[in-house]
Write an enzyme that holds these catalytic residues in place. Structure first.
Site, PDB file in Angstrom:
ATOM      1  N   ASP A   1     -25.793  12.005  10.361  1.00 40.38           N
ATOM      2  CA  ASP A   1     -24.651  11.778  11.013  1.00 40.38           C
ATOM      3  C   ASP A   1     -24.857  12.495  12.444  1.00 40.38           C
ATOM      4  O   ASP A   1     -25.635  13.384  12.523  1.00 40.38           O
ATOM      5  CB  ASP A   1     -23.568  12.384  10.442  1.00 40.38           C
ATOM      6  CG  ASP A   1     -22.245  11.659  10.757  1.00 40.38           C
ATOM      7  OD1 ASP A   1     -21.880  10.870  11.715  1.00 40.38           O
ATOM      8  OD2 ASP A   1     -21.128  11.917   9.798  1.00 40.38           O
TER       9      ASP A   1
HETATM   10  C1  BGC Z   1     -19.037   9.807  11.903  1.00 38.47           C
HETATM   11  C2  BGC Z   1     -20.037   8.628  11.402  1.00 38.47           C
HETATM   12  C3  BGC Z   1     -20.205   7.864  12.504  1.00 38.47           C
HETATM   13  C4  BGC Z   1     -20.818   8.637  13.667  1.00 38.47           C
HETATM   14  C5  BGC Z   1     -21.245   7.979  15.083  1.00 38.47           C
HETATM   15  C6  BGC Z   1     -19.469  10.595  13.092  1.00 38.47           C
HETATM   16  O1  BGC Z   1     -18.710  11.425  13.380  1.00 38.47           O
HETATM   17  O2  BGC Z   1     -18.878  10.553  10.758  1.00 38.47           O
HETATM   18  O3  BGC Z   1     -19.533   8.108  10.262  1.00 38.47           O
HETATM   19  O4  BGC Z   1     -21.038   6.484  12.286  1.00 38.47           O
HETATM   20  O5  BGC Z   1     -19.826   9.734  13.984  1.00 38.47           O
HETATM   21  O6  BGC Z   1     -19.912   7.660  15.501  1.00 38.47           O
END
Ligand code: BGC
Length: 832
Positions: A230
């Protein structure tokens, strides 16, 4: 998992052998916020990733590059239809390809453990089997069309409070049977090419360093793809590099890069581990077509380069008509919770409709946070009903204020002072005040996620705003940093807005707001200039967000109820659209309670008392309490319905489409009844002490009755279910169950037949009952069908340091929701 052909694996090995250690390590951190590094020497281009999961935003968050906005994950799940989930994935693949995106960051397959979850809208259900079925279909829909899926967030990321740091204490059985189960199917059946590791810790170790990335993901499920972090979740060099974490996103900064090269040189991280990560990255590149497998390192038979090895005649073409699919999914997922016969409206529709509620005119088509996409157009309920009922009198009353915080200035009232086009002038200034870029923007809420032009220290927005009423206007700016506002050249605000907490998400998705009162005269223009000094820490990541708007009306003044009541009294039917707000259902936080915000409960009660044909539409994804539910004619749950919400709603109210949904999650009557509620960690730890008993399993165990049970949904016809037949099964084999289903109404319809298991006198702790299989049937009026359900072998198994199946008698309960299970029979699992 579909393996790459041996020729491709050989080619990858040859590429790997030609790369230096530095080069290999650098491939393992993103090149930018959304892309991986290219390596021309081996024919590797950069791969582009995008959120997801209910649209494909692409690399820019920009209203000028719009995206299809499909209904949210929970809405899709309510269809209980894996075929639809497949087509949903296929539609996303078409969007991704149009935008040059190789990997979509979805589906979100965490579970609805607590109804307070603020980000539940992205996820499917409280049940692992339903989630797993939909997850694997969604993944196949994307990947059959050449776009990688990235099921997320692995694992136990079922809440948002302290989401970067919380440690989930959960026993292994619960992990296996509930939280890991959807990931298992997304990998073993969906064949996912990536999995996203979560921010949180599980059993004491943060997920990017966690042993769960190896076992069961790779060792047992055979995952040969990429574990992508993530965003910013890789926070160490050695522990994460030694773990089965492959790719650190975003880039170019990360704790790997040079530090990891040094760690390998010093023997703290084995080079083999790096090679395996790069091998998996190159395998992903081959799968999405980013690795030129014709490069000279090996002579390859191009015809054999079917790297994903799809089984038969090849996948169906990707879905091109995204809006049509959005409309279909929205109706298919709508759940008719209650209906005293008022729906569907008679042929031709009502002569007059009182449409009531802020959400009717400004609905929520998606949840907030990284899942946000910017659709080209939205059909809100009011517009949808007006379009569907051209001859009727369709009026709108706002009722009570609901939306909170800041409402962006509407495009229709804005003129770019430089170009005289609609919108705003955005000027980007460097440290010396020099203008580096100037452009016209068509929205007053702007976000840059890794795309803020380099060297920018100030963003200046200018617009001429035509006031819509004569009153003091609460001119508002939401942003983290230094904000100066000028109206007609006069400074009216100069303040430094500190973000709430230290997280980047807080600065972007819930920035602090400043308000200044400005006198406005209806029809007159105000020249507004906002200068935003982007803090260095934020600008360095090339991220920023700013909204220029008005402050939402005060909740404590529900002065519109009388007007709504008068409108309802004067119309044949009333449609009240109620819902949650971006401050309640969004990434980054959980909810404090289950109430509808503002005075919406009072509004519904008053309208229902004035018009006996009041239909309430709930525009929310997470459960809300509905103390008035027995006082209204019908309750229709629309979720966050995607960009075609209004049209789909009209289809359903008029009976052109059936509200085909069934609840994927239990809806409680009162918060005090909810068996598993807490999402707030204590001293950094969130304990899943309820174990395998969440959702309807917990309700049944506690002997409590919710407002509407898991699986519930009325549709527009009536059904009779009879004649349950079961066959004994061997351990390790699936069981078959058949029933006869009759459509006893006078309309065609769709029913979801559900089979649950229980085991009396079990040697192990068991849920009171658990979903073991389901099948959906479309039936014409007056017809009867034999429905066959497969209960997978795993449904009978429990985890005890390995999967075990207890022999003996189980009870199969069959019906149409978790509480209405009129048929039951004994099914024997024979001893081995
Ligand atoms: C979220 C993810 C997301 C990523 C990119 C993170 O803060 O938890 O689900 O894909 O950001 O935006």
């Amino acid at each position: 998992m579909t393996a790459c052909r041996p020729a491709v694996e050989e080619h990858i090995q040859a590429c790997l052998a030609s790369l230096s250690l530095e080069c290999k390590v650098h491939l393992l951190t993103g090149a930018s916020f959304w892309s991986t590094r290219p390596e021309p020497s081996i024919g590797l281009r950069s791969m582009v990733f995008s959120d997801g999961p209910s649209g494909v935003r692409g690399v820019v968050w920009d209203e000028r590059v719009p995206s299809l906005n499909l209904p949210s994950g929970t809405a899709l799940a309510a269809s209980w239809d894996p075929n639809l989930a497949y087509r949903y994935g296929a539609a996303l693949a078409a969007e991704a390809r149009d935008k040059g995106v190789d990997v979509v960051l979805g589906p979100t397959i965490n579970l609805h453990r607590s109804p307070l979850g603020g980000r539940s809208f992205e996820a499917f259900s409280e049940d692992p089997l339903l989630t797993a079925e939909l997850a694997s279909a969604y993944v196949r829909g994307l990947q059959d069309h050449g776009v990688g899926a990235s099921p997320k967030h692995y694992v136990a990321n079922d809440f948002e409070t302290e989401r970067f740091t919380a440690n989930v204490e959960v026993d292994l059985r619960t992990l296996r049977e509930l939280y890991l189960a959807p990931f298992e199917r997304a990998v073993t059946e969906g064949g996912a090419w990536l999995v996203m590791s979560a921010y949180n810790s599980v059993r004491g170790t943060t997920m990017t360093e966690n042993e769960l990335l190896s076992t069961p993901l790779c060792t047992e499920w055979g995952f040969d793809g990429v574990v992508v972090s993530d965003w910013t979740a890789v926070r160490s060099t050695e522990p994460s590099a030694r773990a089965r974490q492959d790719l650190a996103m975003p880039g170019p900064r990360s704790p790997w890069r040079e530090a990891l090269v040094d760690a390998v040189r010093d023997g703290r991280v084995p080079e083999d581990a790096i090679d395996e990560k790069v091998r998996r990255l190159l395998r992903l590149a081959a799968r999405v077509g980013a690795l030129d497998v014709t490069a000279p390192s090996t002579a390859l038979d191009i015809a054999a380069l079917d790297v994903t090895a799809p089984s038969t005649a090849g996948p169906p073409p990707p879905i091109k008509d995204g809006p049509a699919l959005a409309r279909e999914v929205c109706a298919a997922g709508m759940v008719l919770l209650r209906n005293n016969g008022v729906l569907p409206w008679p042929v031709g529709g009502p002569a007059s409709v009182a449409v009531i509620g802020e959400h009717a005119a400004l609905s929520r088509t998606q949840g907030g946070g990284s899942a946000t996409v910017l659709p080209e157009q939205i059909s809100h309920p009011l517009e949808g009903l007006r379009a569907a009922l051209p001859g009727a009198r369709v009026g709108w009353s706002r009722g009570v204020p609901v939306h909170q915080g800041i409402l962006a200035l509407p495009l229709a009232s804005l003129t770019d002072p430089d170009s005289a086009e609609p919108g705003l002038r955005a000027r980007y200034l460097g440290a010396d005040g020099q203008e580096l870029l100037s452009e016209n923007r068509r929205a007053a809420n702007l976000v840059w996620l890794g795309t803020l032009p380099e060297g920018i220290t100030t963003v200046e927005l200018g617009t001429r705003y035509r006031a819509t009423e004569t009153a003091a206007m609460g001119l508002s700016v939401a942003a983290a940093g230094q904000v100066k506002v000028l109206v007609d050249g006069i400074p009216v605000l100069d303040t430094d807005l500190a973000p709430d907490g230290t997280s980047l998400g807080g600065a972007l998705f819930a920035p602090p707001t400043a308000v200044v009162e400005v006198p406005a005269v209806e029809g007159n223009e105000l020249e507004i200039t906002v200068r935003y000094g982007v803090p260095e820490a934020i600008a360095a990541g090339r991220v920023a967000a700013i909204t220029v708007g008005t402050s939402a009306p005060d909740w404590s003044v529900p002065d519109g109820i009388a007007g709504a009541v008068a409108a309802a009294r004067d119309a044949e039917v009333a449609v009240v659209v109620v819902g949650t707000t971006a401050r309640l259902e969004s990434e980054g936080f959980d909810r404090a309670d289950l109430n509808l915000p503002g005075a919406q409960d009072d509004l519904v009660r008053a309208v229902a008392a004035a018009n006996p044909r009041t239909v309430v539409v709930i525009n929310a994804c997470a459960p809300v309490t509905m103390p008035w539910r027995d006082e209204v004619a019908a309750v229709l749950l629309s979720w966050f319905g995607g960009q075609e919400f209004g049209h789909a709603l009209a289809d359903v109210l008029l009976g052109h489409a059936e509200p085909g949904g069934r609840l994927p999650t239990t809806w409680p009557a009162a918060e005090a009844d909810v068996p598993v509620l807490i999402t707030r960690p204590e001293e950094g730890v969130l304990r899943y002490d309820e174990g395998i008993h969440i959702g309807y399993r917990a309700w049944a165990r506690a002997g409590r009755t919710p407002a509407y049970p898991f699986g519930h949904g009325l549709g527009y016809t009536t059904w009779e279910i009879s004649d349950l037949k079961v066959a004994a099964a061997m351990p390790g084999h699936s069981a078959r169950v058949t029933v006869t289903l009759g459509n006893t109404g006078d309309r065609a319809g769709r029913q979801v037949v559900q089979a649950y298991l229980s085991k009396e006198g079990s040697a192990v702790d068991r849920p009171a009952r658990w979903l073991a299989g389901f099948a959906s049937v479309h039936a014409e009026p007056g017809t009867r069908h034999q429905v066959s359900l497969t209960l997978p072998a795993r449904s009978f198994a429990h985890w005890d340091n390995g999967w075990h199946t207890e022999p003996g008698a189980y009870t199969v309960h069959v019906g149409t929701d978790a509480e209405h299970l009129p048929l039951s029979a004994r099914i024997s699992i024979l001893p081995t």
